[in-house]
Design a protein around this motif. Structure first.
Motif, mmCIF file in Angstrom:
data_model
loop_
_atom_site.group_PDB
_atom_site.id
_atom_site.type_symbol
_atom_site.label_atom_id
_atom_site.label_comp_id
_atom_site.label_asym_id
_atom_site.label_seq_id
_atom_site.Cartn_x
_atom_site.Cartn_y
_atom_site.Cartn_z
ATOM 1 N N GLY A 77 -1.044 8.166 5.408
ATOM 2 C CA GLY A 77 0.012 7.475 6.147
ATOM 3 C C GLY A 77 0.373 6.122 5.552
ATOM 4 O O GLY A 77 1.286 5.450 6.038
ATOM 5 N N LYS A 78 -0.316 5.682 4.504
ATOM 6 C CA LYS A 78 0.005 4.375 3.905
ATOM 7 C C LYS A 78 0.739 4.592 2.589
ATOM 8 O O LYS A 78 0.553 5.625 1.936
ATOM 9 C CB LYS A 78 -1.271 3.584 3.632
ATOM 10 C CG LYS A 78 -2.148 3.467 4.859
ATOM 11 C CD LYS A 78 -2.949 2.215 4.841
ATOM 12 C CE LYS A 78 -3.746 2.135 6.111
ATOM 13 N NZ LYS A 78 -3.710 0.946 6.812
ATOM 14 N N SER A 79 1.529 3.568 2.208
ATOM 15 C CA SER A 79 2.258 3.760 0.952
ATOM 16 C C SER A 79 1.320 3.550 -0.223
ATOM 17 O O SER A 79 0.524 2.604 -0.222
ATOM 18 C CB SER A 79 3.434 2.799 0.822
ATOM 19 O OG SER A 79 3.454 1.892 1.864
ATOM 20 N N ASN A 80 1.430 4.439 -1.194
ATOM 21 C CA ASN A 80 0.518 4.325 -2.340
ATOM 22 C C ASN A 80 1.012 3.245 -3.290
ATOM 23 O O ASN A 80 2.079 2.659 -3.117
ATOM 24 C CB ASN A 80 0.330 5.676 -3.038
ATOM 25 C CG ASN A 80 1.530 6.079 -3.844
ATOM 26 O OD1 ASN A 80 2.618 5.555 -3.666
ATOM 27 N ND2 ASN A 80 1.332 7.034 -4.740
ATOM 28 N N GLN A 81 0.194 2.986 -4.312
ATOM 29 C CA GLN A 81 0.526 1.926 -5.255
ATOM 30 C C GLN A 81 1.109 2.551 -6.527
ATOM 31 O O GLN A 81 1.193 3.773 -6.642
ATOM 32 C CB GLN A 81 -0.753 1.162 -5.568
ATOM 33 C CG GLN A 81 -1.403 0.598 -4.318
ATOM 34 C CD GLN A 81 -1.650 -0.888 -4.395
ATOM 35 O OE1 GLN A 81 -1.669 -1.479 -5.458
ATOM 36 N NE2 GLN A 81 -1.850 -1.516 -3.259
ATOM 37 N N SER A 82 1.452 1.688 -7.482
ATOM 38 C CA SER A 82 2.018 2.222 -8.733
ATOM 39 C C SER A 82 0.914 2.955 -9.519
ATOM 40 O O SER A 82 -0.263 2.897 -9.146
ATOM 41 C CB SER A 82 2.593 1.077 -9.567
ATOM 42 O OG SER A 82 1.567 0.166 -9.857
#
Ligand code: G16
Length: 565
Positions: A203-208
């Motif tokens: 549910g969290k935005s991932n990183q690059s």
């Protein structure tokens, strides 16, 4: 049942002892692969006795030389719960490895049996794994011969990372028990880690993208396999330096040690500001992270930075989950940057314990805490949770709808769930680069933090790590958790005299337990001064205490009064 000397003799004839002195060091035996055959054979013998001592539980043997160059190899023994071999047995390993004849070998074995009260009629079980070094295959044969000469069973698990072997060993020994550690298979390892990671970041935005330097070792293919178990939307990985087909490339201008010691990027990367990168070592038990800041300058996030990130995050979760009475502590070695120690003690208010170099020392010190965060600056470490902490996380009541959830409950619920997942995600047996990588990523995703923000916690004091080759590194005896030398006579006084001349100066010298060198660490207020201090101490060691080979031009010379000449 007495030891069958005839069998030992027959087997020893196939693995004759060379004219070399061997020592079980920081991480087991480690030296040139071409002088290791007899040593590994004797380690097979010892593994059988160790298993019998533990009532037939599995003992692990990992054939690896980790961060060392490709021509080296080595072996470390693993206890039933996945820790490193008990230190009280290291002496036996050294004695056996140096036995010149089959008779001497048999006598030492009989001594160990008598001293340890071992029932040699018991079954013995050993598992073996190895890294990608070509010499590994023949060394597995030597180990097998040792195990069989004492009637033990051996299972060869083939290529794997060191932490996977530790994981497997604990799984096999806890199978079907209340404290079962996991499924004893490679797949079980990937599933355990990926499942725990996903539970935290869901549910969290991932990183690059995270670019990982695999050091051209076993970590590279292992990571590629692990990545298949992790949903792409949770983590994007790209493995660089994954050439395991060319043995010469292992750790060559790549890997965690190269990056940490040289404080520079490995080969194979076109580093651009904003890129997130990490480096594993040859057997994937160490990891360091790195990036380029906005001006393109290389920045390192080493084991100290990982320890502070983890300790701070876990402490915050424990508070948020309102779990009382959990003691969080950090364990470091003399190599820890002084700024990191000050940050942990003074800003985080977390106690710090120091031990000599070697994860085997840190691991036991970390067991003294409910949450023991241990990392060497070189990126080797993990976080241990005591039984009390695990029970507390699992018995904490997760707020449910209708239970005053709206404001307070949601973060509390997430904190409890995250703590529980962390106990599965973080390898409890030993430092594990892949598990540590997922832990760091899970924290950064949870905190929505970039590498640059993570790096801001504190600023490292400039430091320099050097090595000097000497005629006999065993002349150097480190004391006080490696911060001082008791031998050679007089050298410590000379080091202290030099250190006193530098603002924020600190330096120590210790013999390596994995390479035939003496290591020199120096820290000071500026990089120039850290380099100067390191080069002065290197000069002292080289000039007055048996330096061999060509004298590096950078080493400085001091006269008898301690003044630069
Ligand atoms: C091993 C040990 C580490 C230690 C490192 C260097 O790492 O497991 O604890 O820091 O050697 O030790 P030394 O300075 O005595 O050579 P690895 O990754 O090589 O197994």
């Amino acid at each position: 049942m007495p030891i069958d000397v005839r069998l030992i003799k027959e087997a020893f004839a196939k693995h004759p002892k060379l004219d070399v002195k061997y020592t079980y060091g920081t991480a087991g035996f480690r030296t040139k692969a071409n002088v290791l055959d007899s040593v590994i054979f004797t380690v097979g013998l010892l593994a059988v006795l160790r298993s019998q001592k533990h009532d037939g539980k599995y003992i692990g043997a990992m054939i690896t030389a980790s961060h060392n160059p490709a021509e080296d190899n080595g072996v470390k023994l693993v206890e039933p719960r996945g820790e490193m071999l008990a230190q009280s047995w290291e002496g036996y390993a050294t004695e056996l490895a140096n036995a010149a004849t089959a008779e001497e070998l048999a006598r030492i074995l009989e001594d160990v049996v008598a001293k340890e009260g071992i029932d040699t009629s018991k079954n013995a079980n050993v598992i073996v794994g190895r890294d990608t070094r070509p010499s590994g295959e023949a060394l597995v044969v030597a180990l097998t011969d040792g195990v069989k000469a004492l009637g033990g069973n051996i299972e060869d698990y083939g290529l794997m990372t060191t932490p996977q072997l530790h994981y497997l060993n604990r799984c096999l020994n806890t199978r079907g028990q209340p404290d079962a550690y996991g499924e004893p298979s490679e797949e079980g390892y990937y599933k355990k880690l990926s499942d725990a990671f996903t539970r935290i970041v869901i549910g969290k935005s991932n990183q690059s993208i995270l670019y990982i330097d695999g050091a051209n070792g076993i970590g590279a293919p292992t990571l590629q396999k692990l990545a298949k178990y992790i949903p792409k939307e949770s983590l994007s990985l790209e493995v660089v330096n994954d050439n395991v087909g060319d043995p010469k490339k292992l750790n060559l201008q790549a890997g965690a040690d190269y990056v940490k010691v040289g404080q520079k990027k490995p080969e194979g990367f076109d580093l651009k500001p904003g890129m997130r990168c990490a480096s594993l070592d040859g057997d994937a038990d160490r990891i360091v992270f790195w990036y380029a800041d906005k001006s393109g300058t290389f920045k390192l996030l080493d084991g100290d930075k990982i320890a502070t990130l983890a300790a701070e995050f876990i402490m915050r979760l424990v508070r948020s989950a309102e779990i009382p009475d959990i003691r969080v502590g950090v364990v470091q070695t003399a190599y820890a940057n002084g700024a990191s120690t000050a940050y942990v003690k003074n800003t985080l208010n977390i106690p710090v314990t120091f031990t000599p170099t070697g994860v085997k020392h840190l691991h036991h010190a970390a067991e003294e805490f409910d949450v023991g965060v241990y990392f060497e600056a070189n990126g080797h470490g993990t976080v241990l949770f005591s039984d009390k902490a695990i029970k507390a996380f699992h018995s904490a009541k997760i707020p449910t709808p209708g239970m005053d959830l709206a404001l307070k409950g949601a973060p509390e619920k997430k904190a409890i769930e995250t703590l529980r997942a962390l106990t599965d995600l973080i390898n409890q047996t030993v430092g594990d680069a892949l598990s540590d990588m997922l832990m760091v990523e899970a924290i950064l995703v949870s905190e929505n933090q970039s590498f640059e923000e993570w790096d801001k916690a504190y600023t490292d004091l400039p430091s320099r790590l050097e090595k000097v080759k000497v005629s006999n590194r065993h002349d150097f005896v480190a004391i006080k958790a490696d911060t001082e030398l008791s031998k050679p006579d007089g050298l410590q006084a000379k080091i202290s005299q030099q250190v006193a001349k530098f603002k924020h100066g600190r330096s120590f010298v210790r013999p390596s337990g994995t390479e035939d060198v003496v290591r020199i660490y120096a820290e000071a207020d500026t990089q120039e001064n850290a380099d100067l201090l390191a080069n002065i101490i290197c000069g002292l060691v080289y000039d007055y205490h048996g330096g061999v080979g060509e004298r590096p031009a950078a080493f400085r010379k001091v006269n008898a009064e301690g003044n630069l000449v």
